[in-house]
Design a protein around this motif. Sequence first.
Motif, PDB file in Angstrom:
ATOM      1  N   ASN A 167       0.853  -1.191   0.000  1.00 38.52           N
ATOM      2  CA  ASN A 167       0.000   0.000   0.000  1.00 38.52           C
ATOM      3  C   ASN A 167       0.888   1.240   0.000  1.00 38.52           C
ATOM      4  OD1 ASN A 167      -2.944   0.375   0.085  1.00 38.52           O
ATOM      5  ND2 ASN A 167      -2.520   1.673   1.862  1.00 38.52           N
ATOM      6  N   PRO A 168       0.510   2.298  -0.730  1.00 41.53           N
ATOM      7  CA  PRO A 168       1.339   3.517  -0.744  1.00 41.53           C
ATOM      8  C   PRO A 168       1.700   3.954   0.673  1.00 41.53           C
ATOM      9  CG  PRO A 168      -0.438   3.711  -2.322  1.00 41.53           C
ATOM     10  CD  PRO A 168      -0.693   2.447  -1.564  1.00 41.53           C
ATOM     11  N   SER A 169       2.993   4.110   0.907  1.00 39.85           N
ATOM     12  CA  SER A 169       3.493   4.421   2.246  1.00 39.85           C
ATOM     13  C   SER A 169       4.413   5.627   2.194  1.00 39.85           C
ATOM     14  CB  SER A 169       4.248   3.215   2.827  1.00 39.85           C
ATOM     15  OG  SER A 169       3.462   2.036   2.761  1.00 39.85           O
ATOM     16  N   SER A 170       4.435   6.378   3.272  1.00 38.34           N
ATOM     17  CA  SER A 170       5.322   7.539   3.374  1.00 38.34           C
ATOM     18  C   SER A 170       6.182   7.397   4.628  1.00 38.34           C
ATOM     19  CB  SER A 170       4.523   8.841   3.421  1.00 38.34           C
ATOM     20  OG  SER A 170       3.677   8.869   4.558  1.00 38.34           O
ATOM     21  N   TYR A 171       7.378   7.964   4.562  1.00 41.07           N
ATOM     22  CA  TYR A 171       8.323   7.856   5.679  1.00 41.07           C
ATOM     23  C   TYR A 171       8.779   9.242   6.086  1.00 41.07           C
ATOM     24  CZ  TYR A 171      12.295   6.153   8.421  1.00 41.07           C
ATOM     25  OH  TYR A 171      13.181   5.868   9.441  1.00 41.07           O
ATOM     26  N   GLN A 172       8.585   9.556   7.366  1.00 38.32           N
ATOM     27  CA  GLN A 172       8.994  10.872   7.862  1.00 38.32           C
ATOM     28  C   GLN A 172       9.337  10.766   9.340  1.00 38.32           C
ATOM     29  OE1 GLN A 172       6.074  13.963   7.311  1.00 38.32           O
ATOM     30  NE2 GLN A 172       7.496  15.608   7.796  1.00 38.32           N
ATOM     31  N   ASN A 173      10.496  11.314   9.686  1.00 34.00           N
ATOM     32  CA  ASN A 173      10.946  11.346  11.086  1.00 34.00           C
ATOM     33  C   ASN A 173      10.924   9.971  11.732  1.00 34.00           C
ATOM     34  OD1 ASN A 173      11.227  14.175  10.892  1.00 34.00           O
ATOM     35  ND2 ASN A 173       9.083  14.487  11.467  1.00 34.00           N
ATOM     36  N   GLY A 174      11.322   8.962  10.964  1.00 31.44           N
ATOM     37  CA  GLY A 174      11.427   7.614  11.515  1.00 31.44           C
ATOM     38  C   GLY A 174      10.116   6.866  11.627  1.00 31.44           C
ATOM     39  N   VAL A 175       9.050   7.394  11.021  1.00 31.26           N
ATOM     40  CA  VAL A 175       7.740   6.758  11.118  1.00 31.26           C
ATOM     41  C   VAL A 175       7.214   6.429   9.722  1.00 31.26           C
ATOM     42  CG1 VAL A 175       5.350   7.011  11.887  1.00 31.26           C
ATOM     43  CG2 VAL A 175       7.214   7.957  13.267  1.00 31.26           C
ATOM     44  N   LEU A 176       6.807   5.174   9.528  1.00 32.00           N
ATOM     45  CA  LEU A 176       6.250   4.721   8.259  1.00 32.00           C
ATOM     46  C   LEU A 176       4.727   4.743   8.362  1.00 32.00           C
ATOM     47  CD1 LEU A 176       7.123   3.450   5.471  1.00 32.00           C
ATOM     48  CD2 LEU A 176       6.577   1.238   6.521  1.00 32.00           C
ATOM     49  N   THR A 177       4.072   5.433   7.421  1.00 30.07           N
ATOM     50  CA  THR A 177       2.629   5.660   7.506  1.00 30.07           C
ATOM     51  C   THR A 177       1.926   5.259   6.226  1.00 30.07           C
ATOM     52  OG1 THR A 177       2.961   7.514   9.037  1.00 30.07           O
ATOM     53  CG2 THR A 177       0.839   7.400   7.907  1.00 30.07           C
ATOM     54  N   THR A 178       0.728   4.728   6.365  1.00 34.73           N
ATOM     55  CA  THR A 178      -0.119   4.434   5.219  1.00 34.73           C
ATOM     56  C   THR A 178      -1.562   4.744   5.580  1.00 34.73           C
ATOM     57  OG1 THR A 178      -0.612   2.772   3.511  1.00 34.73           O
ATOM     58  CG2 THR A 178      -0.644   2.021   5.791  1.00 34.73           C
ATOM     59  N   GLU A 179      -2.405   4.940   4.567  1.00 34.89           N
ATOM     60  CA  GLU A 179      -3.823   5.200   4.770  1.00 34.89           C
ATOM     61  C   GLU A 179      -4.641   4.146   4.040  1.00 34.89           C
ATOM     62  OE1 GLU A 179      -4.840   9.189   3.712  1.00 34.89           O
ATOM     63  OE2 GLU A 179      -3.358  10.102   5.061  1.00 34.89           O
ATOM     64  N   THR A 180      -5.793   3.801   4.608  1.00 31.87           N
ATOM     65  CA  THR A 180      -6.615   2.746   4.024  1.00 31.87           C
ATOM     66  C   THR A 180      -8.088   2.969   4.334  1.00 31.87           C
ATOM     67  OG1 THR A 180      -6.986   0.349   3.949  1.00 31.87           O
ATOM     68  CG2 THR A 180      -6.350   1.288   6.073  1.00 31.87           C
ATOM     69  N   ASP A 181      -8.937   2.329   3.537  1.00 37.96           N
ATOM     70  CA  ASP A 181     -10.376   2.355   3.792  1.00 37.96           C
ATOM     71  C   ASP A 181     -10.895   0.951   4.083  1.00 37.96           C
ATOM     72  OD1 ASP A 181     -10.205   1.164   1.331  1.00 37.96           O
ATOM     73  OD2 ASP A 181     -11.485   2.605   0.278  1.00 37.96           O
ATOM     74  N   HIS A 182     -10.000   0.049   4.416  1.00 37.11           N
ATOM     75  CA  HIS A 182     -10.431  -1.305   4.776  1.00 37.11           C
ATOM     76  C   HIS A 182      -9.473  -1.905   5.796  1.00 37.11           C
ATOM     77  CE1 HIS A 182      -7.260  -2.437   1.945  1.00 37.11           C
ATOM     78  NE2 HIS A 182      -7.273  -3.620   2.526  1.00 37.11           N
ATOM     79  N   PHE A 183      -9.993  -2.795   6.593  1.00 40.16           N
ATOM     80  CA  PHE A 183      -9.184  -3.491   7.595  1.00 40.16           C
ATOM     81  C   PHE A 183      -8.996  -4.953   7.201  1.00 40.16           C
ATOM     82  CE2 PHE A 183     -10.050  -0.591  11.502  1.00 40.16           C
ATOM     83  CZ  PHE A 183      -9.007   0.222  11.092  1.00 40.16           C
ATOM     84  N   SER A 184      -7.865  -5.495   7.577  1.00 37.31           N
ATOM     85  CA  SER A 184      -7.529  -6.900   7.357  1.00 37.31           C
ATOM     86  C   SER A 184      -6.239  -7.137   8.136  1.00 37.31           C
ATOM     87  CB  SER A 184      -7.347  -7.182   5.858  1.00 37.31           C
ATOM     88  OG  SER A 184      -6.334  -6.350   5.312  1.00 37.31           O
ATOM     89  N   VAL A 185      -5.444  -8.098   7.692  1.00 40.88           N
ATOM     90  CA  VAL A 185      -4.131  -8.315   8.290  1.00 40.88           C
ATOM     91  C   VAL A 185      -3.128  -7.398   7.590  1.00 40.88           C
ATOM     92  CG1 VAL A 185      -2.286  -9.957   8.734  1.00 40.88           C
ATOM     93  CG2 VAL A 185      -4.667 -10.699   8.893  1.00 40.88           C
ATOM     94  N   TRP A 186      -2.421  -6.604   8.387  1.00 41.52           N
ATOM     95  CA  TRP A 186      -1.438  -5.669   7.848  1.00 41.52           C
ATOM     96  C   TRP A 186      -0.059  -5.973   8.440  1.00 41.52           C
ATOM     97  CZ3 TRP A 186      -2.192  -1.460   4.455  1.00 41.52           C
ATOM     98  CH2 TRP A 186      -3.518  -1.250   4.081  1.00 41.52           C
ATOM     99  N   THR A 187       0.972  -5.647   7.662  1.00 40.53           N
ATOM    100  CA  THR A 187       2.340  -5.814   8.136  1.00 40.53           C
ATOM    101  C   THR A 187       3.240  -4.813   7.429  1.00 40.53           C
ATOM    102  OG1 THR A 187       4.066  -7.446   8.597  1.00 40.53           O
ATOM    103  CG2 THR A 187       3.079  -7.501   6.409  1.00 40.53           C
ATOM    104  N   VAL A 188       4.503  -4.805   7.820  1.00 36.90           N
ATOM    105  CA  VAL A 188       5.499  -3.951   7.171  1.00 36.90           C
ATOM    106  C   VAL A 188       6.557  -4.856   6.552  1.00 36.90           C
ATOM    107  CG1 VAL A 188       7.319  -2.247   7.542  1.00 36.90           C
ATOM    108  CG2 VAL A 188       5.117  -1.987   8.693  1.00 36.90           C
ATOM    109  N   LEU A 189       6.785  -4.692   5.249  1.00 41.44           N
ATOM    110  CA  LEU A 189       7.733  -5.516   4.515  1.00 41.44           C
ATOM    111  C   LEU A 189       8.959  -4.704   4.124  1.00 41.44           C
ATOM    112  CD1 LEU A 189       5.303  -7.452   2.144  1.00 41.44           C
ATOM    113  CD2 LEU A 189       6.237  -8.208   4.342  1.00 41.44           C
ATOM    114  N   THR A 190      10.111  -5.363   4.153  1.00 44.69           N
ATOM    115  CA  THR A 190      11.380  -4.731   3.794  1.00 44.69           C
ATOM    116  C   THR A 190      11.785  -5.177   2.396  1.00 44.69           C
ATOM    117  OG1 THR A 190      12.088  -4.709   6.101  1.00 44.69           O
ATOM    118  CG2 THR A 190      13.811  -4.474   4.421  1.00 44.69           C
ATOM    119  N   VAL A 191      12.188  -4.230   1.566  1.00 45.45           N
ATOM    120  CA  VAL A 191      12.627  -4.556   0.210  1.00 45.45           C
ATOM    121  C   VAL A 191      13.862  -5.442   0.282  1.00 45.45           C
ATOM    122  CG1 VAL A 191      13.430  -3.639  -1.993  1.00 45.45           C
ATOM    123  CG2 VAL A 191      11.698  -2.406  -0.689  1.00 45.45           C
TER     124      VAL A 191
END
Length: 221
Positions: A167-191
């Motif tokens: 999902n489109p994500s932004s990174y600022q001041n050490g915080v990774l953020t995304t916005e969504t209109d649905h809930f499910s299982v979410w995680t953070v993946l490293t390239v």
Amino acid sequence: MKNINKVVLLSIVGFLLLGSYMTVANAQTPPVETVDGNQYQGTIEGNETNQYRFRNQFQFQLRVNQSVDLDMEVDVDGVGDREFQLEVNTRTNAELTIRINASDESLGLEEGKKLQARNQNRYQYREQFRVNLTCDEPVEAKLSLKTGDPEAQWAYFDEETEEWVTNPSSYQNGVLTTETDHFSVWTVLTVEEDAISSYGLIGIVSIGSIVGLLFIIKKKK
């Protein structure tokens, strides 16, 4: 006498400004509620920001626009000292369930395991953070996780296709953020460090072919 009156007036104004500043500062920094165990249940009032610290390790901040009945459980031993923020907007009062774990073998979330998302890019699971969010009302939400990896991406699991979708994500001041209109299982993946997208590979092959062709033409001359 006039000078004394000016000093008194300025002092009063100064105290009023200081009081206003302190009130705003306190309003912006809600108190932290300590949770001794891994579970928390309670009602969160609308238009409030609440902060929780589970077993003096995991930190969680929740902002809601409507009253929410919260049922939350965190695998603190697995997740450890992390900071997670969630903003939830619903049309009416809602029931919100949150389950946070460090791994989920059924979905391929094991430490260091390689995953391929829908965009064909390859990722690795390193953050040790998996959150399952459910709500009985339609939502608009923002998920934020403190991480040291600016290239990381938020992703959710599509149950219909059984694949991870970044999902489109932004990174600022050490915080990774995304916005969504649905809930499910979410995680953070490293390239994945040595991962090359299919488009990148095609580009490399194309460049190599052009260089090779130019070399052959030059040699014939």
